[in-house]
Design a protein around this motif. Structure first.
Motif, PDB file in Angstrom:
ATOM      1  N   ARG A  25     -22.959  86.784 -34.233  1.00 24.07           N
ATOM      2  CA  ARG A  25     -21.972  87.188 -33.229  1.00 24.07           C
ATOM      3  C   ARG A  25     -21.370  85.981 -32.517  1.00 24.07           C
ATOM      4  NH1 ARG A  25     -21.789  92.579 -31.399  1.00 24.07           N
ATOM      5  NH2 ARG A  25     -23.761  93.407 -32.128  1.00 24.07           N
TER       6      ARG A  25
ATOM      7  N   ALA B 244     -19.314  94.071 -40.513  1.00 24.79           N
ATOM      8  CA  ALA B 244     -20.381  93.284 -41.136  1.00 24.79           C
ATOM      9  C   ALA B 244     -21.751  93.820 -40.778  1.00 24.79           C
ATOM     10  CB  ALA B 244     -20.277  91.827 -40.681  1.00 24.79           C
ATOM     11  N   TYR B 245     -22.648  93.753 -41.781  1.00 23.69           N
ATOM     12  CA  TYR B 245     -24.032  94.161 -41.547  1.00 23.69           C
ATOM     13  C   TYR B 245     -24.976  93.093 -42.097  1.00 23.69           C
ATOM     14  CZ  TYR B 245     -28.567  96.208 -42.387  1.00 23.69           C
ATOM     15  OH  TYR B 245     -29.925  96.406 -42.423  1.00 23.69           O
ATOM     16  N   ASP B 246     -25.983  92.757 -41.315  1.00 25.03           N
ATOM     17  CA  ASP B 246     -27.056  91.875 -41.805  1.00 25.03           C
ATOM     18  C   ASP B 246     -28.371  92.420 -41.249  1.00 25.03           C
ATOM     19  OD1 ASP B 246     -27.423  88.742 -42.882  1.00 25.03           O
ATOM     20  OD2 ASP B 246     -29.016  89.456 -41.536  1.00 25.03           O
TER      21      ASP B 246
ATOM     22  N   ALA C 252     -21.043  99.845 -42.590  1.00 25.85           N
ATOM     23  CA  ALA C 252     -20.059  98.806 -42.929  1.00 25.85           C
ATOM     24  C   ALA C 252     -19.075  99.327 -43.975  1.00 25.85           C
ATOM     25  CB  ALA C 252     -20.774  97.558 -43.456  1.00 25.85           C
TER      26      ALA C 252
ATOM     27  N   LEU D  32     -24.919  87.938 -43.446  1.00 21.98           N
ATOM     28  CA  LEU D  32     -24.360  86.900 -42.569  1.00 21.98           C
ATOM     29  C   LEU D  32     -25.234  85.636 -42.593  1.00 21.98           C
ATOM     30  CD1 LEU D  32     -23.708  89.376 -39.631  1.00 21.98           C
ATOM     31  CD2 LEU D  32     -21.902  88.186 -40.880  1.00 21.98           C
TER      32      LEU D  32
ATOM     33  N   ARG E  30     -16.365  93.572 -36.621  1.00 22.37           N
ATOM     34  CA  ARG E  30     -17.320  94.455 -35.929  1.00 22.37           C
ATOM     35  C   ARG E  30     -18.671  94.277 -36.598  1.00 22.37           C
ATOM     36  NH1 ARG E  30     -17.125  99.694 -36.930  1.00 22.37           N
ATOM     37  NH2 ARG E  30     -15.819  99.431 -38.781  1.00 22.37           N
ATOM     38  N   PHE E  31     -19.733  94.325 -35.794  1.00 24.06           N
ATOM     39  CA  PHE E  31     -21.073  94.197 -36.361  1.00 24.06           C
ATOM     40  C   PHE E  31     -21.721  95.568 -36.306  1.00 24.06           C
ATOM     41  CE2 PHE E  31     -19.760  90.140 -34.693  1.00 24.06           C
ATOM     42  CZ  PHE E  31     -20.012  89.304 -35.771  1.00 24.06           C
TER      43      PHE E  31
ATOM     44  N   THR F  33     -27.536  89.380 -37.207  1.00 21.81           N
ATOM     45  CA  THR F  33     -26.343  89.796 -36.463  1.00 21.81           C
ATOM     46  C   THR F  33     -26.239  89.110 -35.097  1.00 21.81           C
ATOM     47  OG1 THR F  33     -26.396  91.887 -37.610  1.00 21.81           O
ATOM     48  CG2 THR F  33     -25.098  91.812 -35.593  1.00 21.81           C
TER      49      THR F  33
END
Ligand code: UGA
Length: 469
Positions: free
Chosen positions: A376, A366-368, A394, A336, A386-387, A372
């Motif tokens: 958001r 999503a993943y970071d 993910a 992200l 969705r995180f 995150t």
């Protein structure tokens, strides 16, 4: 030396912490009281390697934080200004915060002081600062003004500051140049790097740092032109990547070939979904506006920006071609932040791509590794995103997995495990984090940047032939 730094963003905060690290007393001033309280408690507030170490080492001793410009400024012989210069609607940098800070400095100054502009500013700003200080200087103080642009990158900010390629000192007086040379002496004579406690020297550092003394006007231009040149390099290689996709060449091989020409160099030739962040997009607009004002129509910059925007659109096109229709598709997104190693999502191409995909009706997980919390807030709470806590989460049930930020940890993922989570083994890599060989071996349909889909199919065929043999 006693130094004040006005503004505690990436540049101001890192500068204050590093100036304390090389032996000065620094006070960092910001009007955001919540941020100042967090910094006083020793919290780093941004994700930046070594910053927590410096805050721990110097906080409350050689490094202080305050909201009071008057207190900070009064006791300092050098005052750095590192406040934001965001883009206005016309593309010009909005320098109004800089102006108000200078008005305040003029009111609270004591004795003779050197005001140093560290914010990235349009060419000609220093002249204005001199005028503003003069107009608001009711007490007859002597001010000198200098430009000392900062070239640090987010993610490696502390080592970039302590081991820079060059330190540009834009000084119009000898006293200003002498004062700044003295301030940076531990970096310029190598004594800081030689110390036992020094932050580790990065591999590519050239020691000791070199000072380049210029006029303040040249220093302002050096900063804007450097960022524009780097952005141009990225857009150039992205355009070449697009040609590779249309033909049979592989961009990674092409980059190795052209980057090994020392006149070109291999850095900043990484193709992808385009540059983002709080600097390049804004600085290009500002440089374009400044050039126009000075009577030069710098159209090359328009093309750099156009190619950059187009990269995002092209990436969404690749996702569409991989999945046929997008509505209702479940997509795993890795990344992200606007680049790896930071939690900053400002002008992140990843966020722009996700917005387009949400608009097309996709559902996103999503993943970071770090961004995150900041990401958001960039989305409507009702958006279909969705995180999640890991890349594997993910990937769960995903129709395709998209790589949008070049985090190192993505390259180390267990590909078999990733594949086992997914509904369809499709990866669209916007940052060329994986290799076509490893993806084909793990059984993925892999669509990357700067390689034709035909070439990728060839990898798949080789892998399946090897497996059959
Ligand atoms: C940039 C400059 O690199 C710094 O020298 C400058 O001090 C800073 O702006 C600023 O003006 O304050 P930064 O924005 O932290 O630093 O990030 P970069 O590492 O330059 O990356 C910018 C963007 O370009 C990222 O989105 C990154 O993913 C992208 N990029 C970078 C590429 O797509 N390809 C590359 O080869 C390099």
């Amino acid at each position: 030396m006693q130094v004040a730094v006005v503004g505690s963003g990436y540049v101001g905060l890192v500068a204050a912490a590093c100036l304390a690290e090389i032996g000065h007393s620094a006070v960092c001033i910001d009007n955001d009281s919540e941020k100042i309280r967090a910094l006083q408690r020793g919290e780093a507030v941004i994700h930046e390697e070594y910053l927590p170490v410096l805050l721990e080492r110097h906080g409350g001793r050689r490094l202080h934080f305050t909201t009071s410009l008057a207190d900070g400024v009064r006791s300092s012989s050098i005052i750095f200004v590192a406040v934001g210069t965001p883009p206005s609607e016309t593309g010009d940098a909005d320098v109004s915060s800089l102006e108000s800070v200078c008005v305040e400095i003029a009111r609270h100054a004591e004795g003779s002081q050197l005001i140093v502009v560290k914010s990235t500013v349009p060419a000609g700003t220093n002249q204005w600062i001199r005028r503003v200080l003069h107009r608001n200087n009711g007490n007859g103080h002597r001010f000198d003004v200098a430009s000392n642009p900062e070239f640090l990158r987010e993610g490696t900010a502390v080592t970039d500051f302590l081991y820079p390629d060059r330190i540009v000192l834009g000084c119009d007086t000898e006293t200003g140049a002498a004062l700044l040379n003295e301030l940076y002496r531990p970096l310029l004579d190598g004594s800081y790097a030689a110390g036992d406690e020094a932050v580790p020297v990065p591999d590519c550092a050239v020691l000791p740092a070199r000072a380049i003394v210029t006029s303040s006007a040249s220093a302002e231009l050096i900063k804007q032109a450097s960022n524009a040149y780097l952005a141009m390099k990225i857009s150039f290689i992205n355009a070449v990547a697009n040609i590779c996709e249309a033909g049979d060449a592989d961009i990674e091989e092409v980059v190795e070939g052209i980057g090994s020409d020392r006149r070109i160099g291999s850095r900043f030739l990484k193709p992808g979904i385009g540059y983002g962040g709080s600097c390049f997009p804004k600085d290009l607009l500002s440089f374009r506006a400044v050039s126009r004002e000075l009577g030069y129509d710098f159209r090359m910059l328009d093309e750099v920006m156009r190619i950059n925007e187009d990269q995002r659109r092209r990436f969404v096109g690749k996702v569409r071609r991989a999945l046929w229709t997008l509505k209702g598709k479940r997509l795993a997104v890795l990344g992200l932040a606007f680049k790896g190693g930071t939690d900053d999502v400002r002008e992140s191409p990843a966020i722009a791509v996700i917005r387009s995909l949400l608009h097309e009706g996709c559902e996103i997980a999503a993943y970071d590794p770090a961004a995150t919390a900041r990401a958001r807030t960039a989305f409507d709470p009702k958006a279909a995103i969705r995180f999640v806590e890991s890349a594997y989460d993910a990937a769960q049930g995903a129709d395709a997995l998209l790589v949008l930020t070049e985090w190192e940890e993505f390259a180390a993922l267990d590909l078999q495990r990733l594949r086992a989570q997914m509904r369809h083994a499709i990866v669209v890599d916007g940052r060329n984090v994986f290799s076509p060989e490893s993806m084909a071996k793990a059984g993925f349909q892999y669509i990357s940047t700067g390689r034709s889909e035909k070439m990728q199919d060839a990898h798949n065929v080789i892998q399946s032939t090897d497996a059959a043999a």
